[in-house]
Enzyme design. Structure first.
Site, PDB file in Angstrom:
ATOM      1  N   ASP A   1       0.866  -1.176   0.000  1.00  0.00           N
ATOM      2  CA  ASP A   1       0.000   0.000   0.000  1.00  0.00           C
ATOM      3  C   ASP A   1       0.905   1.229   0.000  1.00  0.00           C
ATOM      4  O   ASP A   1       1.834   1.318   0.810  1.00  0.00           O
ATOM      5  CB  ASP A   1      -0.899   0.003   1.249  1.00  0.00           C
ATOM      6  CG  ASP A   1      -1.758   1.253   1.347  1.00  0.00           C
ATOM      7  OD1 ASP A   1      -2.635   1.420   0.482  1.00  0.00           O
ATOM      8  OD2 ASP A   1      -1.564   2.050   2.287  1.00  0.00           O
TER       9      ASP A   1
ATOM     10  N   ASP B   1       1.279   5.203   0.553  1.00  0.00           N
ATOM     11  CA  ASP B   1       0.645   6.366   1.169  1.00  0.00           C
ATOM     12  C   ASP B   1       1.521   7.599   0.918  1.00  0.00           C
ATOM     13  O   ASP B   1       2.090   8.177   1.837  1.00  0.00           O
ATOM     14  CB  ASP B   1       0.445   6.126   2.667  1.00  0.00           C
ATOM     15  CG  ASP B   1      -0.413   7.193   3.324  1.00  0.00           C
ATOM     16  OD1 ASP B   1      -0.865   8.109   2.608  1.00  0.00           O
ATOM     17  OD2 ASP B   1      -0.608   7.132   4.547  1.00  0.00           O
TER      18      ASP B   1
ATOM     19  N   GLU C   1       1.508  11.038   0.496  1.00  0.00           N
ATOM     20  CA  GLU C   1       0.464  11.968   0.913  1.00  0.00           C
ATOM     21  C   GLU C   1       0.330  13.199   0.021  1.00  0.00           C
ATOM     22  O   GLU C   1      -0.747  13.767  -0.085  1.00  0.00           O
ATOM     23  CB  GLU C   1       0.730  12.427   2.359  1.00  0.00           C
ATOM     24  CG  GLU C   1       0.686  11.308   3.375  1.00  0.00           C
ATOM     25  CD  GLU C   1      -0.629  11.225   4.105  1.00  0.00           C
ATOM     26  OE1 GLU C   1      -1.370  12.210   4.124  1.00  0.00           O
ATOM     27  OE2 GLU C   1      -0.917  10.148   4.685  1.00  0.00           O
TER      28      GLU C   1
ATOM     29  N   TYR D   1     -11.047  11.997   5.777  1.00  0.00           N
ATOM     30  CA  TYR D   1     -10.980  12.549   7.139  1.00  0.00           C
ATOM     31  C   TYR D   1      -9.905  13.632   7.145  1.00  0.00           C
ATOM     32  O   TYR D   1      -9.225  13.851   6.136  1.00  0.00           O
ATOM     33  CB  TYR D   1     -10.691  11.458   8.172  1.00  0.00           C
ATOM     34  CG  TYR D   1      -9.697  10.394   7.760  1.00  0.00           C
ATOM     35  CD1 TYR D   1      -8.335  10.658   7.660  1.00  0.00           C
ATOM     36  CD2 TYR D   1     -10.121   9.091   7.471  1.00  0.00           C
ATOM     37  CE1 TYR D   1      -7.422   9.683   7.293  1.00  0.00           C
ATOM     38  CE2 TYR D   1      -9.224   8.100   7.101  1.00  0.00           C
ATOM     39  CZ  TYR D   1      -7.877   8.402   7.020  1.00  0.00           C
ATOM     40  OH  TYR D   1      -6.978   7.431   6.650  1.00  0.00           O
TER      41      TYR D   1
END
Length: 380
Positions: free
Chosen positions: A142, A144, A146, A221
């Protein structure tokens, strides 16, 4: 006996409908929604891994693996390897569980741009990522990253080429995973966590990148973060105002759909923690008001078991389908997900045929209030 043409046509249509319905019933069932938990190993050893309710999960994304010298890097190798072993042992309770390494995160994304700048760099990064999967018998990678192409935190390295290199990075990792599949006859996943804002779409090629990805996990979120800004919902399903630009999970999903990501690859994020603000007064119980400063909130177990019995009152925003807490004596506003809001998100996932939900982060709700609600909604 001869039947009129209209009667024959009607009988034929009825017969074809019967066949179609029978085929539909006998066809493969729709895939069950995924439930992906991000589990933090960046603190060291995972506390009580045996208490993780893996029967209610489909995937665990282990956070995080660093990017160092152009390579996927186990910064905390001593504890990471123990955590890998303990997480793999949970498959005795759920043999279908998949465990992925999540590379990057907010604090460790600053080196992606350099790592994947050249074909040689991408090959090295892909090889070292997949080598961790091979060595510790895990199930996938995965990513990430950002903030491709945007400043992000202080010290982040970024450049315009990130837009194309983001796609090429996934191409390289997928090729390495495909080689591992030939080597082991296994199946390995490639997923990514993505920012929920329009900026993320503008600085990536999601229509091209998704070709190499199994899931696109939208971090729906942190739309609002603690500080001196406006105190609003941070993980709301819909907008709380008439402002067409207000961030929400629904708006994030629409961004990625329009960018070319298929619905069946989109995973919606749930927050297992809150965000808090100190307000100058009690106007509108703080919602969408100017804050003075940030305030402590915490994980959902703490919010439910402690704050809600210490003067905080729960309120529900019908428009946003999101809860918030308000302390009338201290003028503190807290935004979060609760059982009702995660059920709303799960229903949205089912209605719009998305892949499922993910959440950050497991240890924020050790009593499992939110995971139980997700599980119950998806198994109805």
């Amino acid at each position: 006996m001869r039947y009129p043409a209209k009667t024959i046509a009607a009988l034929s249509a009825a017969f074809l409908l019967t066949i179609a319905l029978a085929f539909k019933k006998s066809g493969p069932p729709a895939p069950k929604p995924v439930v992906i938990a991000y589990v933090g190993g960046f603190r060291g050893l995972i506390a009580n891994p045996d208490s993780i309710a893996v029967e209610k999960l489909t995937h665990i994304n282990y956070a995080f693996v660093d990017v160092k010298n152009g390579q996927a890097w186990l910064t905390n190798e001593k504890t990471d390897t123990v955590n890998f072993r303990r997480l793999n042992a949970l498959k005795t309770r759920n043999p279908e569980l998949k465990i992925l390494i999540s590379i990057g995160g907010w604090a460790w994304s600053e080196n992606f741009s350099d790592a994947v700048l050249t074909p040689e760099g991408r090959a090295l990064f892909a090889h070292t990522s997949v080598d961790i999967i091979r060595k510790y018998k895990l199930d996938g990678v995965d990513i990430d990253w950002e903030y491709p192409g945007v400043p992000g935190e202080e010290g982040n390295i970024y450049r315009p080429e990130d837009k194309q290199n983001y796609t090429l990075m996934f191409q390289a990792i997928r090729a390495s995973l495909d080689s591992l599949e030939k080597e082991t006859a296994g199946k390995y996943l490639l997923t990514t966590a993505v920012g929920g804002g329009k900026y993320f779409i503008e600085h990536t090629e999601m229509d091209k990148a998704q070709q190499y990805l199994d899931f696109v996990n939208i971090m729906s979120y942190d739309y609002k973060t603690n500080g001196t800004g406006i105190a609003g919902h941070h993980t709301n399903l819909y907008g709380s105002t008439k402002d067409s630009t207000e961030a929400s999970a629904d708006r994030s999903v629409q961004y990625f759909l329009r960018a070319g990501v298929p619905a069946n690859k989109i995973v919606m994020g749930c927050a297992f923690y809150g965000r808090g603000w100190q307000l100058p007064n009690g106007d509108k119980r703080g919602l969408n008001q100017q804050a003075v400063k940030g305030a402590r909130s915490g994980g959902y177990t703490r919010l439910k078991d402690s704050l809600m019995v210490q003067g905080y009152k729960r309120h529900w925003d019908k428009r946003a389908k999101a809860p918030y807490l308000w302390h009338p004596g201290q003028n503190i506003f807290i935004t979060y997900d609760d059982e009702r809001s995660v059920r709303e998100k799960c229903r949205y996932v089912k209605k719009h045929h998305l892949a499922g939900v993910m959440f950050w982060e497991y240890s924020s709700d050790p009593k499992g209030y939110l995971l139980s609600s997700i599980h119950q909604t998806f198994t109805k």
